[in-house]
Design an enzyme around this catalytic site. Sequence first.
Site, PDB file in Angstrom:
ATOM      1  N   SER A   1      13.019  13.014 -26.184  1.00  0.00           N
ATOM      2  CA  SER A   1      13.594  14.351 -25.944  1.00  0.00           C
ATOM      3  C   SER A   1      12.656  15.136 -25.049  1.00  0.00           C
ATOM      4  O   SER A   1      11.451  14.876 -25.014  1.00  0.00           O
ATOM      5  CB  SER A   1      13.766  15.099 -27.269  1.00  0.00           C
ATOM      6  OG  SER A   1      12.517  15.583 -27.727  1.00  0.00           O
ATOM      7  N   ASP A   2      13.194  16.108 -24.314  1.00  0.00           N
ATOM      8  CA  ASP A   2      12.308  17.055 -23.654  1.00  0.00           C
ATOM      9  C   ASP A   2      11.599  17.828 -24.756  1.00  0.00           C
ATOM     10  O   ASP A   2      12.068  17.889 -25.901  1.00  0.00           O
ATOM     11  CB  ASP A   2      13.076  17.979 -22.692  1.00  0.00           C
ATOM     12  CG  ASP A   2      12.135  18.583 -21.644  1.00  0.00           C
ATOM     13  OD1 ASP A   2      10.907  18.579 -21.875  1.00  0.00           O
ATOM     14  OD2 ASP A   2      12.624  19.060 -20.592  1.00  0.00           O
ATOM     15  N   TRP A   3      10.477  18.417 -24.402  1.00  0.00           N
ATOM     16  CA  TRP A   3       9.576  19.016 -25.398  1.00  0.00           C
ATOM     17  C   TRP A   3      10.260  20.182 -26.139  1.00  0.00           C
ATOM     18  O   TRP A   3      10.526  21.219 -25.553  1.00  0.00           O
ATOM     19  CB  TRP A   3       8.303  19.466 -24.702  1.00  0.00           C
ATOM     20  CG  TRP A   3       7.219  18.419 -24.674  1.00  0.00           C
ATOM     21  CD1 TRP A   3       5.905  18.623 -25.017  1.00  0.00           C
ATOM     22  CD2 TRP A   3       7.317  17.037 -24.315  1.00  0.00           C
ATOM     23  NE1 TRP A   3       5.205  17.437 -24.909  1.00  0.00           N
ATOM     24  CE2 TRP A   3       6.037  16.452 -24.491  1.00  0.00           C
ATOM     25  CE3 TRP A   3       8.356  16.198 -23.905  1.00  0.00           C
ATOM     26  CZ2 TRP A   3       5.774  15.107 -24.241  1.00  0.00           C
ATOM     27  CZ3 TRP A   3       8.093  14.857 -23.655  1.00  0.00           C
ATOM     28  CH2 TRP A   3       6.825  14.335 -23.826  1.00  0.00           C
ATOM     29  N   GLY A   4      10.594  19.956 -27.376  1.00  0.00           N
ATOM     30  CA  GLY A   4      11.299  20.975 -28.146  1.00  0.00           C
ATOM     31  C   GLY A   4      12.794  20.933 -27.934  1.00  0.00           C
ATOM     32  O   GLY A   4      13.498  21.863 -28.297  1.00  0.00           O
ATOM     33  N   GLY A   5      13.301  19.862 -27.379  1.00  0.00           N
ATOM     34  CA  GLY A   5      14.729  19.778 -27.050  1.00  0.00           C
ATOM     35  C   GLY A   5      15.567  19.007 -28.059  1.00  0.00           C
ATOM     36  O   GLY A   5      16.700  18.634 -27.749  1.00  0.00           O
TER      37      GLY A   5
END
Length: 774
Positions: free
Chosen positions: A270-274
Site C-alpha cells: 500500500s502507499d504509506w497510510g493508504g
Amino acid sequence: MKKLLTFTVLLGAGLIVFGCKGDPTLPRDVKNYDDPLMQHEKEISGIISKMTLEEKVAMLHGKHMFTSEGVPSQGIADMVYADGPFGIREEMEPHSWNSLHLTTDSATFFPTGSALAATWSDGIAYLYGTGMAREARLRGKDMILGPAINIQRIPTGGRTYEYLSEDPYLSSVLSVAYTKGVQNNGVAVCVKHFALNNQETNRGSVNVIVSPRAMREIYLPPFEATVVEGNAFGVMSAYNKINGYWCAENYELLNSILRKDWGFKGMVISDWGGTHSTVESVVAGLNVEMPNSQYLGQALLDSVAAGAVSEDVIDERVREILRVRLAVDPVPENKANVEMTAKPEQAQIAYQVALQSIVLLKNEGSLLPIDLNKVKTIAVIGDNADKIMATGGVGAGVKALYEITPLAGLKNRIGDKAKIVYAQGYTSQQARGGFGGFGGGFGGFGRRGGATATPAKPDDTAKKLQDEAVKVAKSADMVLFIGGDNRSHETEGSDRRSMDLPYNQENVLEAVAKVNPNVVFIAVAGAPVDLNRVQACCPAIVQSWFNGTEGGNALADILTGESSPSGRLPFSYPFNLEDSPAYATGSFPQTDAPVNQDVFVSLVQEDSKAEEMLKGATGRGTALYSEDMLVGYRWFDTKQKPVMYPFGYGLGYSEIEYSDFAADKSEYRDGEVITVTLKAHNKGKYVQCDVPQVYVHRVDSKIEWPYKELKGFTKTVIYINPDPTDVEIKIPVESLKYWDEAKHDWVLEPGKIELLLAHDAGNVAGKVELRIEN
Ligand code: BGC
C-alpha cells in the site's frame, strides 16, 4: 488479451552514450524474463508449510518505516524498500522520518520523471534503472519505490515532475525500460501509484470516476506494460478510490485486472497510510500494509480466528511476497552502507539523462548556442541559477553527494572564455501572496479562484534584487534568465493552483529584457508553466528540469553548443490552464469537498487528523474524469484548440527533414506488425539526435477516437552526411485495439487508418493510408 509494445534497450552496465555524439538506441535486450518469479514455487510451499499464522501475518505489514518482515526462523531476510524513484533516499530511524545522519548514504540525484520522459529514449531509461539499482544494492535495498508513472492529467499536478508523461505509450516504453534496467541489476521495482492517482489535492480521499475505456486505454497501459513486458515484481496501490473503492482494497483493480488479466505474480504494497480495511484488503490482493500494522497486524489475526478470512488467502499473499523475496538476493547486512552510495558511473548516467532531456522551445535569430567568439560577458540571472533541486517540498528527496547548479555548470564549462556576472533577480524565500503591486500576482495563487492580490508596494528586497538584475543585464552581451518553479512549488501532497511563474520573476524578466533584448529564458520546472509573458520578451526559451546531480553541466553543454538539444516535451504546453481538458470540463479543481490536509503530511506529523484520514472515515471529493480519453494532446487535437507548444515538441541546432515515409504493406491483420520507414536528412551543422514520431488517425471509424494517438517513435542520431539516415519504426497491430466496454475485451476495428509521420503532435510531415482487417 495483451497489448504489445516494441522497444529497444541498452544492454550492459557501464555503457555510456554520449548524447548526440553516439547512438542511444543500441542492442536489443536479450535477457529472458520468463517468470523469474515462478522459479521457486515448490520451495515456497515448503517454507509456508513450516510457518505459524503469526509468522505469516508478520510479513503482511510494515516492520519499520521502510521494511517488512521476512521469515527469521527460516533465515529469510526482511524486504527492504527504498524511495525512489529518482535517487536512493537517505537512511532514516526505523520508526520515524528523522535522518540517521550517516556518512555513506549520499546518493546520485537522477533527473526526475518528466526529465527522463523528455529524453524520449528507452535506452536512456534503461541506463537510469541500472544506475538506480546499483546504488540501491550498495545500500542494502531490495525494492525501489518507483518508477512513478501516473498519467499527467492536469498541468498543475504536484507530482507531474515525478511522473513521466500525459501519453500512455511514451510512459509505457520508458517505464518498461526503467524496470528492466533495475531488475536486471538485482533489485525489484515497485511501480506506483496503482492507479489513477492523477492529482494530489485530496489524494487520500478522492473518489475517481472514470469510464472503463479511458481507464484501459489511457491510465492503465503504462502499468500493464510494466507488469506484462517489464515483469515488474512489485506494485504500490494508490491512496485514492476508483469508482467507489479504495485502491488498496479494490478487487477489480488488484485481482481482476492486475493478477488475472495481466498475470501479475508479484506483491502489492500500500502507499504509506493508504490501507483502510483488513478483510477487504487482503482478499482483494494487498500483500503489505505500509508502514504500519493497523489493519494487517493483530486485526488480521483476529479476522482469521473469527473465520472472516481463510488461512488459504493469507498463504497466497505470503507466497506472492516470497516469490519476490527469493527472486532478489538480499544484500548481507555487513555489505550494506559500507561505502559511499553515489558513484561516478551513476553521475555519468545522470549527466546523459539531463543532456538528452533539455528542450529548446524557441530560438529566434539563432541566439543559441552561445557564440563564445562574440559573447564576452554573460549575465546569469535568477534564483534557480543557484538553487539545489534534490530536495524541497513534501515527499522523497535525495541527499545528493553533490548537485551542479546551472550557475556552477556554466562556470565549469565556460571557464575564462567569457565573463559571467550573476544576479539573483528574485527570491523564492518570500511568503506567498505578495508582490501584487508588481503587476502579476504570483505563486500558487494565480488566475483561477486563488486569493486576489491586493495592490501593495514592492518591498525593498524585491526592488533591490530587480535593480541588481537590470544592472548586470545592462553590462552584458546576453542574459541567461534561469527561472521556473522549484521543489517546494511543485510538490507531492498538493497541486499548484495555477501555472503562473512564481516569485515575481516575470516582472524582473521584463525589466531585464528592456535593457538587454538578448535574453534566453530557461524554465527549470518539472511541469508546464505559463510562458505568455516570457514569449513576448524573450527570443529564446529552454525547458530544463529538476535535472539531477549533473544538471548544471548538461545545461551548459547545451547552451554553449557542445551538444545539440534533443529533448522533446512529454506533455502539451497550453496557452492557458483553462484550455486544458480537466479544467475546460470543470472536473478539476473539484468543488464538492474542502481540501483536506494531505494524508502523508498527516502520517508524518502523527497528528489527530492522521487517525481520521487513515481510518478512511472521510471519503471526500469526487473527481469525475469527464474528458474521458481526451487527455493532453488528444483533447487539444480533437477539439482543435491551439497550444503554445505541442506534445513531442523540441528544436535542435540542426534542422531535420523527413522524406520517403512508407509502410511495408497496405493491409494488415491482427497479430502482424506494421513496419514504417523514412529517411531523415540533417540540414544543419550539428550532429542531431532526433525523434520521428508516428501517430495513428482513424479515417472511417464507427466508434469515437481521439483525433490521433502516438503509436511509435524512436530516438536516432542523424549525422551530417550528404546521404540521409534510414529510420525504421515498428507498430504492432495489437496496439491499435480499443477497449470494448460491452465485450470487456480488446477489439480490433477494421477499416482505413492514416499513419502520420510527425516532428511533434503539431507538425505532421507525411502520411500513409492503410487498411486494417480483422
Ligand atoms: C508517496 C509514495 C512514497 C511513500 C514513502 C507516499 O507519500 O505517495 O510515493 O513511496 O510516501 O515515502
